[in-house]
Design a protein around this motif. Structure first.
Motif, PDB file in Angstrom:
ATOM      1  N   VAL A 110      -8.434  49.554   3.366  1.00 54.48           N
ATOM      2  CA  VAL A 110      -8.887  50.667   2.526  1.00 54.48           C
ATOM      3  C   VAL A 110     -10.227  51.125   3.101  1.00 54.48           C
ATOM      4  CG1 VAL A 110      -9.423  51.415   0.178  1.00 54.48           C
ATOM      5  CG2 VAL A 110      -7.730  49.603   0.553  1.00 54.48           C
ATOM      6  N   THR A 111     -10.154  52.062   4.039  1.00 53.93           N
ATOM      7  CA  THR A 111     -11.300  52.420   4.869  1.00 53.93           C
ATOM      8  C   THR A 111     -12.525  52.802   4.060  1.00 53.93           C
ATOM      9  OG1 THR A 111      -9.767  53.187   6.584  1.00 53.93           O
ATOM     10  CG2 THR A 111     -12.053  53.935   6.740  1.00 53.93           C
ATOM     11  N   GLU A 112     -12.322  53.587   3.004  1.00 55.33           N
ATOM     12  CA  GLU A 112     -13.468  54.079   2.241  1.00 55.33           C
ATOM     13  C   GLU A 112     -14.189  52.978   1.470  1.00 55.33           C
ATOM     14  OE1 GLU A 112      -9.652  54.912  -0.135  1.00 55.33           O
ATOM     15  OE2 GLU A 112     -10.368  55.019   1.953  1.00 55.33           O
ATOM     16  N   SER A 113     -13.548  51.829   1.316  1.00 50.80           N
ATOM     17  CA  SER A 113     -14.177  50.729   0.570  1.00 50.80           C
ATOM     18  C   SER A 113     -14.932  49.755   1.470  1.00 50.80           C
ATOM     19  CB  SER A 113     -13.116  49.967  -0.235  1.00 50.80           C
ATOM     20  OG  SER A 113     -12.505  50.807  -1.196  1.00 50.80           O
ATOM     21  N   TRP A 114     -14.735  49.858   2.768  1.00 50.75           N
ATOM     22  CA  TRP A 114     -15.426  48.966   3.700  1.00 50.75           C
ATOM     23  C   TRP A 114     -16.880  49.408   3.888  1.00 50.75           C
ATOM     24  CZ3 TRP A 114     -13.511  45.603   8.030  1.00 50.75           C
ATOM     25  CH2 TRP A 114     -12.273  45.024   7.733  1.00 50.75           C
ATOM     26  N   ASP A 115     -17.734  48.459   4.266  1.00 50.65           N
ATOM     27  CA  ASP A 115     -19.123  48.789   4.613  1.00 50.65           C
ATOM     28  C   ASP A 115     -19.213  49.351   6.024  1.00 50.65           C
ATOM     29  OD1 ASP A 115     -19.931  47.837   2.150  1.00 50.65           O
ATOM     30  OD2 ASP A 115     -20.400  45.824   2.902  1.00 50.65           O
ATOM     31  N   ASP A 117     -16.603  50.835   9.604  1.00 50.37           N
ATOM     32  CA  ASP A 117     -15.282  51.342   9.973  1.00 50.37           C
ATOM     33  C   ASP A 117     -14.407  50.153  10.340  1.00 50.37           C
ATOM     34  OD1 ASP A 117     -13.019  52.410  11.181  1.00 50.37           O
ATOM     35  OD2 ASP A 117     -14.109  53.945  12.294  1.00 50.37           O
ATOM     36  N   ARG A 131     -11.033  45.004  11.163  1.00 54.51           N
ATOM     37  CA  ARG A 131      -9.714  44.548  10.728  1.00 54.51           C
ATOM     38  C   ARG A 131      -9.044  43.770  11.856  1.00 54.51           C
ATOM     39  NH1 ARG A 131      -8.705  43.239   6.581  1.00 54.51           N
ATOM     40  NH2 ARG A 131      -7.918  44.920   5.251  1.00 54.51           N
ATOM     41  N   ARG A 434     -11.698  36.648   3.727  1.00 59.17           N
ATOM     42  CA  ARG A 434     -11.687  38.099   3.890  1.00 59.17           C
ATOM     43  C   ARG A 434     -10.467  38.628   4.630  1.00 59.17           C
ATOM     44  NH1 ARG A 434     -17.840  40.319   4.495  1.00 59.17           N
ATOM     45  NH2 ARG A 434     -18.850  38.809   3.110  1.00 59.17           N
ATOM     46  N   LEU A 438     -11.535  43.235   2.123  1.00 60.68           N
ATOM     47  CA  LEU A 438     -12.620  44.105   2.562  1.00 60.68           C
ATOM     48  C   LEU A 438     -13.537  43.378   3.538  1.00 60.68           C
ATOM     49  CD1 LEU A 438     -13.691  45.770  -0.829  1.00 60.68           C
ATOM     50  CD2 LEU A 438     -12.162  46.708   0.921  1.00 60.68           C
ATOM     51  N   ASN A 439     -14.084  44.140   4.473  1.00 56.95           N
ATOM     52  CA  ASN A 439     -15.140  43.660   5.370  1.00 56.95           C
ATOM     53  C   ASN A 439     -14.753  42.357   6.074  1.00 56.95           C
ATOM     54  OD1 ASN A 439     -16.823  45.844   4.472  1.00 56.95           O
ATOM     55  ND2 ASN A 439     -17.307  44.642   2.649  1.00 56.95           N
TER      56      ASN A 439
END
Length: 461
Positions: A110-115, A117, A131, A434, A438-439
């Motif tokens: 979920v790209t927009e939720s990562w700190d 890219d 990722r 993780r 995320l991250n």
């Protein structure tokens, strides 16, 4: 100065010594491994983006440029998007080869939720983010880098080493099944080492154990379905498909399969029992002793991870049903995912779920179980692993562990090929899991150590 800065991050003396030798060589294999990992992360090998075929082509070209011949490299698979790579480091003899393996596909981010890219590797605060850094492109990068290093050094193993980079471990696992069914050398393999399982416990300052995955739970998915003639919602009836399914799921929620140990889980529990809080440690000792009530101990609230290690689990994961807000439901269903202990019979688990579901709910299999017998940690294999561990880390014990999830290893184990999960990656110092989340990240020191571990392990083959 660059060498000193990299080594300064490494607090483990054995690793620092090993890396100093590596870094003084003509090629800096740590930097090469990091570059390969960055390149793999930039290839978005999710299901929607075409899985791992592009990553397999990249890996093949990387190996070809290092001197591997056309006959050593085979890009193959069941479909155009699930192509993997089988690469061979030729040995002097004709005995059974050894497999080293990783997968190149990843779950979506979920790209927009990562700190950061997720598809650009970022180095930050002593970690590599992106990722696949831990699941499982970090492992693939380690294997590719080690193959190139051994080829460059002119190393010739006693027998062939086959590197399998598969294309769809996170979805259908058709890629490893294809290799198992179609590559003669894979069928002949003595055993395999898998980068996608196992870990090093503790910290880089104080490593505690090298956890080798010798078993994994068996994946089984069921569909629970309730049907009804339906009707108008203005005239409710006692019979209702949603309620029938709901009651079945309530019974499933309350059901616990008994605790059952195999050789792997017993050895791991004996080693880790003292690391748990006192009350839980006492419970574990009762389980190990086999006291009369030990098999029914409720652990899910105390430690869900431990609970999943010790018993078969079945849990509802998806719900479907109803066709209109003003109509009684005609058809409703739930997906129930089971993770079966490898020494238990999946057919018996199915029979138990059918009994729980009752007469009003039908149970069917949507993903059948593929039996995956535990791989015995033989003295020969344990010595190979321990030698590499002692060279890379401090003198720490090698401890077998059973994974609660499934990996590509299941298809090789089902074919009689033992598989040992030896990622060589230190667990996250913050205890974060993780992978798939995320991250996603891997410690720079941990990744460096894994490169050295795989080099030391393969040199013994």
């Amino acid at each position: 100065m660059k060498q000193l800065m990299i080594i300064k991050h490494i607090t483990n003396f054995a690793i620092a010594m090993a890396l100093s030798q590596t870094l003084s060589a003509e090629t800096n294999y740590f930097e090469a491994g990091k570059e390969t990992l960055a390149d793999l992360i930039e290839i978005e090998s999710t299901e929607s983006a075409g899985l791992a075929t592009k990553a397999s082509e990249y890996a093949s070209e990387k190996l070809r440029s290092a001197g591997f011949g056309e006959d050593d490299l085979q890009i193959a698979g069941p479909t155009a998007t699930t192509l993997g790579l089988a690469a061979t480091l030729r040995g002097a003899g004709s005995g059974p080869p050894v497999i080293v393996m990783a997968h190149l596909d990843v779950v979506p981010a979920v790209t927009e939720s990562w700190d950061t890219d997720p598809y650009q590797m970022v180095e930050k605060d002593g970690f590599l983010y992106g990722r696949g850094t831990s699941d499982n492109k970090g492992g693939a990068a380690a294997l590719i880098t080690t193959f190139i290093r051994l080829k460059t050094e002119g190393f010739v193993p006693d027998n062939d080493i086959i590197m399998l980079l598969t294309g769809d471990e996170e979805t259908e696992m058709d890629s490893i099944e294809y290799f198992k069914d179609n590559l003669v050398q894979v069928k002949r393999a003595a055993f395999a080492f898998n980068t996608d399982a196992g870990y090093v416990s503790g910290t880089m300052d104080a490593p505690r154990s090298f956890q080798v995955q010798t078993a994994e739970k068996v994946y089984l998915t069921l569909k629970l379905e309730a049907t009804n003639p339906g009707g108008h919602s203005s005239v409710p009836r006692r019979e209702n498909a949603i309620y029938d399914l709901m009651h079945a799921l309530e019974r499933l929620e309350k059901h616990q399969f008994p605790i059952s140990l195999n050789q792997t889980s017993r050895r791991n529990l004996e080693f880790t029992a003292s690391e748990y809080p006192e009350n839980l440690s006492q419970t574990i000792n009762k389980i190990l002793a086999g006291t009369s009530d030990a098999g029914n101990v409720d652990l899910i609230d105390q430690d869900p991870g431990l609970n999943a290690q010790l018993r078969t689990t079945c849990v509802a994961t998806q719900l479907f049903g109803g066709h209109a807000e003003n109509a009684l439901p005609v058809n409703v269903s739930a997906t129930v995912n089971c993770r079966v202990l490898p020494h238990e019979d999946p057919d018996q688990i199915l029979a138990t779920i059918e009994n729980i579901a009752g007469d009003k709910v039908a149970v069917s299999v949507t993903y059948p179980a593929i039996k995956s017998p535990p791989s015995m940690l033989t003295n020969r294999v344990e010595k190979l692993i321990k030698t590499a561990v002692d060279t890379t880390f401090q003198d720490i014990p090698v401890v077998p562990i059973m994974a609660t999830g499934a990996t590509d290893a299941i298809y090789l184990r089902s074919a009689g090929i033992p598989v040992y999960g030896t990622s060589g990656i230190m667990e996250d110092p913050e205890g974060d899991k993780r992978a798939h989340g995320l991250n996603e990240r891997v410690g720079i020191d941990a990744f460096t150590a894994s490169l050295e571990f795989w080099y030391q392990l393969m040199k013994q083959l």
